[in-house]
Scaffold this motif. Structure first.
Motif, PDB file in Angstrom:
ATOM      1  N   ILE A   9       0.836  -1.201   0.000  1.00 22.14           N
ATOM      2  CA  ILE A   9       0.000   0.000   0.000  1.00 22.14           C
ATOM      3  C   ILE A   9       0.875   1.257   0.000  1.00 22.14           C
ATOM      4  CG2 ILE A   9      -1.604   1.385   1.369  1.00 22.14           C
ATOM      5  CD1 ILE A   9      -2.935  -0.896  -0.073  1.00 22.14           C
ATOM      6  N   ILE A  10       1.928   1.254   0.822  1.00 21.12           N
ATOM      7  CA  ILE A  10       2.845   2.409   0.891  1.00 21.12           C
ATOM      8  C   ILE A  10       3.490   2.646  -0.463  1.00 21.12           C
ATOM      9  CG2 ILE A  10       5.005   3.236   1.894  1.00 21.12           C
ATOM     10  CD1 ILE A  10       4.181   1.833   4.502  1.00 21.12           C
ATOM     11  N   PHE A  11       3.909   1.546  -1.108  1.00 26.43           N
ATOM     12  CA  PHE A  11       4.536   1.668  -2.424  1.00 26.43           C
ATOM     13  C   PHE A  11       3.567   2.280  -3.437  1.00 26.43           C
ATOM     14  CE2 PHE A  11       5.531   0.055  -6.651  1.00 26.43           C
ATOM     15  CZ  PHE A  11       6.835   0.476  -6.787  1.00 26.43           C
ATOM     16  N   LEU A  12       2.319   1.847  -3.408  1.00 27.73           N
ATOM     17  CA  LEU A  12       1.318   2.367  -4.342  1.00 27.73           C
ATOM     18  C   LEU A  12       1.064   3.854  -4.104  1.00 27.73           C
ATOM     19  CD1 LEU A  12      -1.239  -0.582  -4.420  1.00 27.73           C
ATOM     20  CD2 LEU A  12       0.234   0.173  -6.299  1.00 27.73           C
ATOM     21  N   LEU A  13       1.003   4.232  -2.832  1.00 22.90           N
ATOM     22  CA  LEU A  13       0.762   5.634  -2.505  1.00 22.90           C
ATOM     23  C   LEU A  13       1.937   6.511  -2.936  1.00 22.90           C
ATOM     24  CD1 LEU A  13      -0.876   5.353   1.020  1.00 22.90           C
ATOM     25  CD2 LEU A  13      -1.999   6.035  -1.116  1.00 22.90           C
ATOM     26  N   SER A  14       3.160   5.962  -2.868  1.00 25.09           N
ATOM     27  CA  SER A  14       4.339   6.733  -3.263  1.00 25.09           C
ATOM     28  C   SER A  14       4.451   6.875  -4.766  1.00 25.09           C
ATOM     29  CB  SER A  14       5.611   6.069  -2.728  1.00 25.09           C
ATOM     30  OG  SER A  14       5.848   4.849  -3.398  1.00 25.09           O
ATOM     31  N   CYS A  15       3.646   6.154  -5.505  1.00 28.36           N
ATOM     32  CA  CYS A  15       3.725   6.165  -6.958  1.00 28.36           C
ATOM     33  C   CYS A  15       2.327   6.324  -7.539  1.00 28.36           C
ATOM     34  CB  CYS A  15       4.325   4.834  -7.437  1.00 28.36           C
ATOM     35  SG  CYS A  15       5.903   5.011  -8.211  1.00 28.36           S
ATOM     36  N   PHE A  16       1.608   7.367  -7.119  1.00 23.60           N
ATOM     37  CA  PHE A  16       0.224   7.555  -7.545  1.00 23.60           C
ATOM     38  C   PHE A  16       0.190   8.209  -8.920  1.00 23.60           C
ATOM     39  CE2 PHE A  16      -3.512  10.361  -7.750  1.00 23.60           C
ATOM     40  CZ  PHE A  16      -4.508   9.392  -7.677  1.00 23.60           C
ATOM     41  N   SER A  17      -0.572   7.661  -9.845  1.00 20.78           N
ATOM     42  CA  SER A  17      -0.710   8.245 -11.171  1.00 20.78           C
ATOM     43  C   SER A  17      -2.161   8.223 -11.594  1.00 20.78           C
ATOM     44  CB  SER A  17       0.142   7.485 -12.202  1.00 20.78           C
ATOM     45  OG  SER A  17      -0.292   6.164 -12.336  1.00 20.78           O
ATOM     46  N   VAL A  18      -2.523   9.156 -12.494  1.00 23.87           N
ATOM     47  CA  VAL A  18      -3.894   9.243 -12.979  1.00 23.87           C
ATOM     48  C   VAL A  18      -3.853   9.720 -14.427  1.00 23.87           C
ATOM     49  CG1 VAL A  18      -4.172  11.627 -12.183  1.00 23.87           C
ATOM     50  CG2 VAL A  18      -6.196  10.206 -12.519  1.00 23.87           C
ATOM     51  N   VAL A  19      -4.797   9.252 -15.210  1.00 24.25           N
ATOM     52  CA  VAL A  19      -4.908   9.641 -16.612  1.00 24.25           C
ATOM     53  C   VAL A  19      -6.098  10.578 -16.761  1.00 24.25           C
ATOM     54  CG1 VAL A  19      -5.245   8.871 -18.982  1.00 24.25           C
ATOM     55  CG2 VAL A  19      -3.895   7.480 -17.400  1.00 24.25           C
ATOM     56  N   VAL A  20      -5.868  11.785 -17.284  1.00 20.73           N
ATOM     57  CA  VAL A  20      -6.925  12.754 -17.513  1.00 20.73           C
ATOM     58  C   VAL A  20      -6.809  13.259 -18.943  1.00 20.73           C
ATOM     59  CG1 VAL A  20      -7.926  14.947 -16.811  1.00 20.73           C
ATOM     60  CG2 VAL A  20      -6.907  13.456 -15.090  1.00 20.73           C
ATOM     61  N   CYS A  21      -7.898  13.059 -19.724  1.00 20.75           N
ATOM     62  CA  CYS A  21      -7.938  13.533 -21.112  1.00 20.75           C
ATOM     63  C   CYS A  21      -6.712  13.066 -21.899  1.00 20.75           C
ATOM     64  CB  CYS A  21      -8.037  15.051 -21.159  1.00 20.75           C
ATOM     65  SG  CYS A  21      -9.522  15.705 -20.376  1.00 20.75           S
ATOM     66  N   GLY A  22      -6.315  11.848 -21.682  1.00 17.04           N
ATOM     67  CA  GLY A  22      -5.204  11.273 -22.435  1.00 17.04           C
ATOM     68  C   GLY A  22      -3.834  11.649 -21.914  1.00 17.04           C
ATOM     69  N   GLN A  23      -3.744  12.487 -20.866  1.00 21.08           N
ATOM     70  CA  GLN A  23      -2.459  12.861 -20.297  1.00 21.08           C
ATOM     71  C   GLN A  23      -2.276  12.180 -18.947  1.00 21.08           C
ATOM     72  OE1 GLN A  23      -2.850  17.168 -20.355  1.00 21.08           O
ATOM     73  NE2 GLN A  23      -1.472  17.268 -22.117  1.00 21.08           N
ATOM     74  N   THR A  24      -1.056  11.742 -18.674  1.00 24.99           N
ATOM     75  CA  THR A  24      -0.775  11.012 -17.439  1.00 24.99           C
ATOM     76  C   THR A  24      -0.006  11.886 -16.468  1.00 24.99           C
ATOM     77  OG1 THR A  24      -0.691   8.928 -18.650  1.00 24.99           O
ATOM     78  CG2 THR A  24       0.313   8.970 -16.473  1.00 24.99           C
ATOM     79  N   TYR A  25      -0.574  12.046 -15.266  1.00 25.59           N
ATOM     80  CA  TYR A  25       0.070  12.772 -14.186  1.00 25.59           C
ATOM     81  C   TYR A  25       0.549  11.759 -13.164  1.00 25.59           C
ATOM     82  CZ  TYR A  25      -2.433  16.748 -16.176  1.00 25.59           C
ATOM     83  OH  TYR A  25      -2.919  17.705 -17.029  1.00 25.59           O
ATOM     84  N   LYS A  26       1.748  11.975 -12.651  1.00 24.19           N
ATOM     85  CA  LYS A  26       2.271  11.037 -11.665  1.00 24.19           C
ATOM     86  C   LYS A  26       2.801  11.812 -10.461  1.00 24.19           C
ATOM     87  CE  LYS A  26       4.592   6.592 -11.594  1.00 24.19           C
ATOM     88  NZ  LYS A  26       3.321   5.857 -11.563  1.00 24.19           N
ATOM     89  N   ASP A  27       2.427  11.338  -9.272  1.00 22.80           N
ATOM     90  CA  ASP A  27       2.839  11.956  -8.009  1.00 22.80           C
ATOM     91  C   ASP A  27       3.686  10.928  -7.270  1.00 22.80           C
ATOM     92  OD1 ASP A  27       3.057  13.055  -5.446  1.00 22.80           O
ATOM     93  OD2 ASP A  27       1.116  14.035  -5.602  1.00 22.80           O
ATOM     94  N   VAL A  28       4.974  11.242  -7.104  1.00 22.48           N
ATOM     95  CA  VAL A  28       5.928  10.273  -6.557  1.00 22.48           C
ATOM     96  C   VAL A  28       6.559  10.824  -5.280  1.00 22.48           C
ATOM     97  CG1 VAL A  28       8.097   9.079  -6.994  1.00 22.48           C
ATOM     98  CG2 VAL A  28       6.449   9.338  -8.841  1.00 22.48           C
ATOM     99  N   THR A  29       6.630   9.979  -4.270  1.00 26.13           N
ATOM    100  CA  THR A  29       7.340  10.336  -3.044  1.00 26.13           C
ATOM    101  C   THR A  29       8.526   9.395  -2.867  1.00 26.13           C
ATOM    102  OG1 THR A  29       5.303  11.107  -1.997  1.00 26.13           O
ATOM    103  CG2 THR A  29       7.163  10.605  -0.545  1.00 26.13           C
ATOM    104  N   THR A  30       9.720  10.006  -2.823  1.00 27.76           N
ATOM    105  CA  THR A  30      10.929   9.200  -2.656  1.00 27.76           C
ATOM    106  C   THR A  30      11.277   9.100  -1.170  1.00 27.76           C
ATOM    107  OG1 THR A  30      12.385  11.107  -2.846  1.00 27.76           O
ATOM    108  CG2 THR A  30      11.817   9.967  -4.884  1.00 27.76           C
ATOM    109  N   SER A  31      11.884   7.976  -0.823  1.00 21.91           N
ATOM    110  CA  SER A  31      12.366   7.811   0.550  1.00 21.91           C
ATOM    111  C   SER A  31      13.854   8.088   0.649  1.00 21.91           C
ATOM    112  CB  SER A  31      12.075   6.390   1.047  1.00 21.91           C
ATOM    113  OG  SER A  31      12.679   5.434   0.191  1.00 21.91           O
ATOM    114  N   HIS A  32      14.548   8.001  -0.493  1.00 20.26           N
ATOM    115  CA  HIS A  32      15.963   8.341  -0.526  1.00 20.26           C
ATOM    116  C   HIS A  32      16.345   8.736  -1.949  1.00 20.26           C
ATOM    117  CE1 HIS A  32      15.746   3.968  -1.371  1.00 20.26           C
ATOM    118  NE2 HIS A  32      16.687   4.242  -2.254  1.00 20.26           N
ATOM    119  N   SER A  33      17.444   9.455  -2.087  1.00 21.58           N
ATOM    120  CA  SER A  33      17.893   9.922  -3.396  1.00 21.58           C
ATOM    121  C   SER A  33      18.258   8.750  -4.299  1.00 21.58           C
ATOM    122  CB  SER A  33      19.121  10.839  -3.233  1.00 21.58           C
ATOM    123  OG  SER A  33      18.805  11.967  -2.472  1.00 21.58           O
TER     124      SER A  33
END
Length: 475
Positions: A9-33
């Motif tokens: 679940i944590i991994f999925l939340l750190s890599c959340f993406s959504v498709v809107v009108c054919g464009q993909t937005y991705k929200d990523v949370t890193t734990s380390h560089s």
């Protein structure tokens, strides 16, 4: 089993993406560089916009560059990211070995259109965004202290207005905004700024910039081909390195030069075709070649005492120029320095030793004022040249000064000043009368001429003959 589920679940939340009108937005949370590539995985080349939270380093910037170069990434939000050491790396979004074609004739450009920097960024590395030709807008963090060479060079669509730099910054490095030709508004510099490097705003179309007191250096072609209306260089800035600093600013009307400067550089304001006003500080010794070439609207030039040399083409084709006053300290005039100043009506030279007129290497017979052959595009050879009493014959026999056929001796010279502009018009000189010996006459007397002591001669003819505005008149 439950622990593995939570991790998933944590991994999925750190890599959340959504498709809107054919464009993909991705929200990523890193734990380390350095983990951005693994978090994006196979989706990297398919996303259009990316939000990154957490620590990132040079490896992560390379991942973002790849997603923009090989994929579709155009918007990056790093507002909540923690950039390692606060440094956006050198060449972060420019990789010459992969973007430049082997023959050097073509550049493949990335798709980056917008990036948001986080607070905490203190440095943007050399060439970090070079050739990001689709980049339209940036924010400058208040923490930024170093903007390195070529940082945003050739970002031809960048149009952030105003472009505000934070207090604490001391330098904009060489070519930082080279060819950012869509920058059309205002640049706001902090009070801490010390250096504006070579070509920093070369060919930007900025219309306004403040140069703070405390600025020390403006580099070669720093504001070449901008669209500045006015530039005020503070007295603290005595280092104008190179040449062409405001050359080709087509709308530039007013320049203020700093007191204490000794040299006006080559091509300094060349082709500033709307320039109406400029000051020449009393400290100036040399005006270099083509410094004000084609600055057509300048009308009156009164050079200050202390000026020693005006080099070739310095005021070439200043077609509105009407009057020039040279100081007694002038030693040399360069070839064609005042050529094609076709509206020139009078020249004053207070030097008792006629300044040397340098040869034109292309047309050796030319003078600083044009050719000996009458030409409607240059000053008339019949306009008056006013020289100190007792020195007319000397001037008549000096190459270059013998351009003038009407040399008049006088002890009344307009006051030399550091200001010369169309707004500074020496009206006191406009209607002066001189007798045929070159002496100033306060009130012309009908039927009188004067002897060498200035006394009226008995039996004078019916009309007195005087010189007014360079022409013979009868009174």
């Amino acid at each position: 089993m439950r622990k593995q589920f939570v991790i998933a679940i944590i991994f999925l939340l750190s890599c959340f993406s959504v498709v809107v009108c054919g464009q993909t937005y991705k929200d990523v949370t890193t734990s380390h560089s350095g983990e951005l590539a693994s978090l994006l995985g196979e989706e990297a080349n398919g996303i259009d916009s990316l939000i990154v939270r957490g620590p990132i380093n040079g490896e992560d910037f390379y991942t973002m560059w790849q997603a923009s170069f090989y994929g579709n990434l155009s918007v990056i939000n790093l507002e909540n990211a923690n950039v390692e050491n606060g440094v956006v790396p050198k060449d972060a979004f420019w990789h010459q070995s992969e973007q430049l074609e082997p023959d050097g004739q073509y550049i493949d450009c990335i798709r980056l259109r917008r990036i948001i920097f986080p607070e905490g960024v203190v440095e943007i590395g050399n060439g970090a965004f070079s050739y990001c030709i689709y980049l339209e807008e940036i924010n400058i963090p208040s923490t930024l202290r170093h903007l390195n060479s070529y940082a945003f060079s050739d970002c031809i669509r960048l149009k952030t207005d105003p472009l505000v730099f934070p207090e604490g910054m001391e330098e904009i490095a060489n070519m930082a905004f080279l060819n950012c030709r869509s920058l059309t508004g205002e640049v706001v510099l902090p009070s801490t700024m010390k250096t504006i490097g070579d070509g920093s705003f070369f060919s930007c179309k900025i219309t306004k910039v403040n140069l703070p007191e405390g600025l020390r250096e403006i580099g070669d072609a720093a504001f070449y081909a901008c669209r500045l209306k006015e530039i005020h260089i503070p007295n603290s800035c005595l280092d104008l390195t190179g040449s062409s600093h405001v050359q080709l600013n087509l709308g530039l009307e007013k320049i203020h030069l700093p007191e204490g400067i000794t040299t006006i550089p080559s091509l300094f304001a060349c082709y500033c075709r709307d320039l109406k006003e400029v000051n020449i500080p009393a400290s100036v010794k040399v005006i270099k070649n083509s410094a004000f070439e084609y600055c057509k609207p300048l009308r009156f030039l009164c050079f200050p005492e202390g000026l020693e040399r005006i080099e070739g083409d310095a005021f070439y084709y200043v077609s509105s120029l009407e009057e020039v006053v040279f100081p007694s300290t002038l030693k040399s005039l360069g070839d064609n320095a005042f050529a094609y100043c076709r509206n020139l009506k009078r020249v004053y030279c207070a030097a008792t030793i006629p300044p040397t007129c340098e040869d034109n290497p292309i047309n050796p017979g030319d003078t600083p004022f044009g050719s000996y052959n009458d030409n409607e595009l240059q000053a008339s050879r019949d306009i008056p040249l006013y020289v100190p009493i007792g020195y007319a014959e000397l001037y008549r026999n000096i190459r270059g000064w013998d351009f003038f056929r009407n040399i008049i001796e006088t002890d009344e010279f307009p006051e030399t000043t550091s200001i010369h502009s169309k707004t500074i018009e020496p009206e006191t000189c406009r209607d002066m009368y001189y007798d045929l010996n070159g002496r100033k006459i306060d009130v012309p007397v009908k039927g009188r001429i004067f002897d060498l002591q200035g006394r009226p001669v008995q039996g004078s003819p019916k009309h007195g003959v005087y010189i007014q505005n360079g022409k013979k008149v009868m009174r």
